[in-house]
Design a protein around this motif. Structure first.
Motif: not given
Ligand SMILES: *Cc1c(COP(=O)(O)O)cnc(C)c1O
Length: 362
Positions: A313-339
């Motif tokens: 859908s055109g939104v990039l976040v960061r996913h790490f292929n490490n079993p300990v944190i597999n369930d998570y995504n790291r999402i940069t805090v962008g502008s209010a519009e981006q969020m």
């Protein structure tokens, strides 16, 4: 790989930066850049500098060190200027981590620490986080080897107190403790005031996240004069003109207009709070982030699936292929519009998933 590659490096695992795809315009929330442009003063100062590009920069970066000394409230002698803080981390691993002695860092942290340890053949002790992803400071006390800790930590955003870090520094007087403060401007407390007190502390800072200069590659090391001269020895033995003139000028202008960035960081903290509340309303679990990113998981969708659906859908976040944190995504805090776009897309993804589940249920 060619047949000429040195055996020593042939099996090296490289650092893999977040994607910078060129196939389409994404809402880019994957590499913790600032959504704000550089200060107007940076734009103004660039023009004059272009004619000077024919000359090498001042290899001591005297003007930049003087400005940075005011910003960080230390002496210019306590500062090394680098091409992004990755460079000073690299210098520190090279300068202080003798192969026998080794280095300790959290098992979940900035991926580059492990890469540098491998590159320089340094024994790495990777210390697990607590169940809640926090760092246990006691694990690093009296550890007898060098220590590298990102504070706030990445990708969790969790903060250690200066008091706990001081315990680590104090209990390891014969080792160097590196505190990577890439994200400290978003609500953390800096350890720089401890530099005066401890000759074994190196604090690293960057203008990539808080000062809208990720492309300028500007970073700093702040430490005792002794550590700084060791780091300069490595710098002068690899690349004494390590920062280009335009970036130096941009950094000086940025420091002059520091208030602008303080305001931007305040906005990011506000947007972070708002986005975090709204993600929780959607059922997400989040760590308490003191950085310009959120670290979030949903019980309804795996980390990888959410990452892939967002990307579609055109939104990039960061996913790490490490079993300990597999369930998570790291999402940069962008502008209010981006969020807003991020949250709208997440609502749609979750609704689609729920309706498919319901259909199957019938
Ligand atoms: C981004 C980042 C850095 C490196 O930043 P530079 O762009 O090289 O200055 C260092 N440490 C952490 C934890 C980071 O997230």
């Amino acid at each position: 790989m060619s047949r000429f590659m040195s055996q020593r490096f042939a099996s090296l695992d490289e650092y893999v930066p977040g994607e910078q795809p060129l196939d389409m315009q994404y809402v880019k929330l994957n590499t913790n850049e600032s959504p704000f442009p550089p200060s107007p003063l940076v734009y103004m100062r660039m023009g004059d500098e272009i004619s000077k590009l024919k000359l090498y920069p001042d290899p001591n970066y005297s003007a930049l060190r003087k400005s940075a000394a005011k910003l960080f409230k230390v002496k210019p002698e306590n500062i090394i200027c680098v091409n992004g803080s990755d460079e000073v981390l690299s210098f520190a691993f090279m300068a202080f981590c003798d192969s026998g002695k080794g280095v300790a860092f959290p098992s979940i942290s900035y991926g580059f620490y492990d890469v540098f340890a491998n590159l320089y053949g340094i024994k790495a002790k990777k210390i697990p986080l607590r169940e809640d992803f926090s760092i246990c400071a006691d694990d690093y006390c009296d550890i007898g080897c060098n220590v590298v800790i990102a504070n706030p930590n990445a990708p969790t955003g969790i903060l250690l107190s200066v008091e706990e870090i001081e315990k680590i520094i104090k209990s390891n007087p014969d080792s160097v403790v590196v505190i990577d403060e890439a994200y400290v401007d978003f609500g953390g407390k800096s350890c720089i005031p401890l530099v005066e007190k401890y000759d074994n502390l190196l604090v690293t800072r960057t203008f990539s996240k808080s000062h809208s200069l990720a492309g300028g590659r500007i970073g700093f090391g702040i430490a005792s004069e002794g550590l700084i001269s060791d780091l300069n020895k490595i710098r002068n033995s690899t690349n004494p003109y390590n920062i280009n003139r335009l970036s130096v000028t941009a950094a000086i202008a940025a420091i002059e207009d520091n208030e602008y960035y303080v305001k931007n960081c305040r906005s990011i903290v506000e947007i972070r709070g708002d986005a975090s509340r709204r993600l929780k309303e959607l059922g997400f679990e989040l760590t308490e982030s003191f950085a310009n990113f959120l670290f979030a998981k949903s019980p309804e969708i795996s980390g990888e699936e959410l990452y892939l659906e967002l990307k579609k859908s055109g939104v990039l976040v960061r996913h790490f292929n490490n079993p300990v944190i597999n369930d998570y995504n790291r999402i940069t805090v962008g502008s209010a519009e981006q969020m807003q776009i991020l949250l709208d897309v997440i609502v749609r993804i979750l609704n689609d998933k729920r309706s498919i589940k319901n259909q199957k249920g019938i």
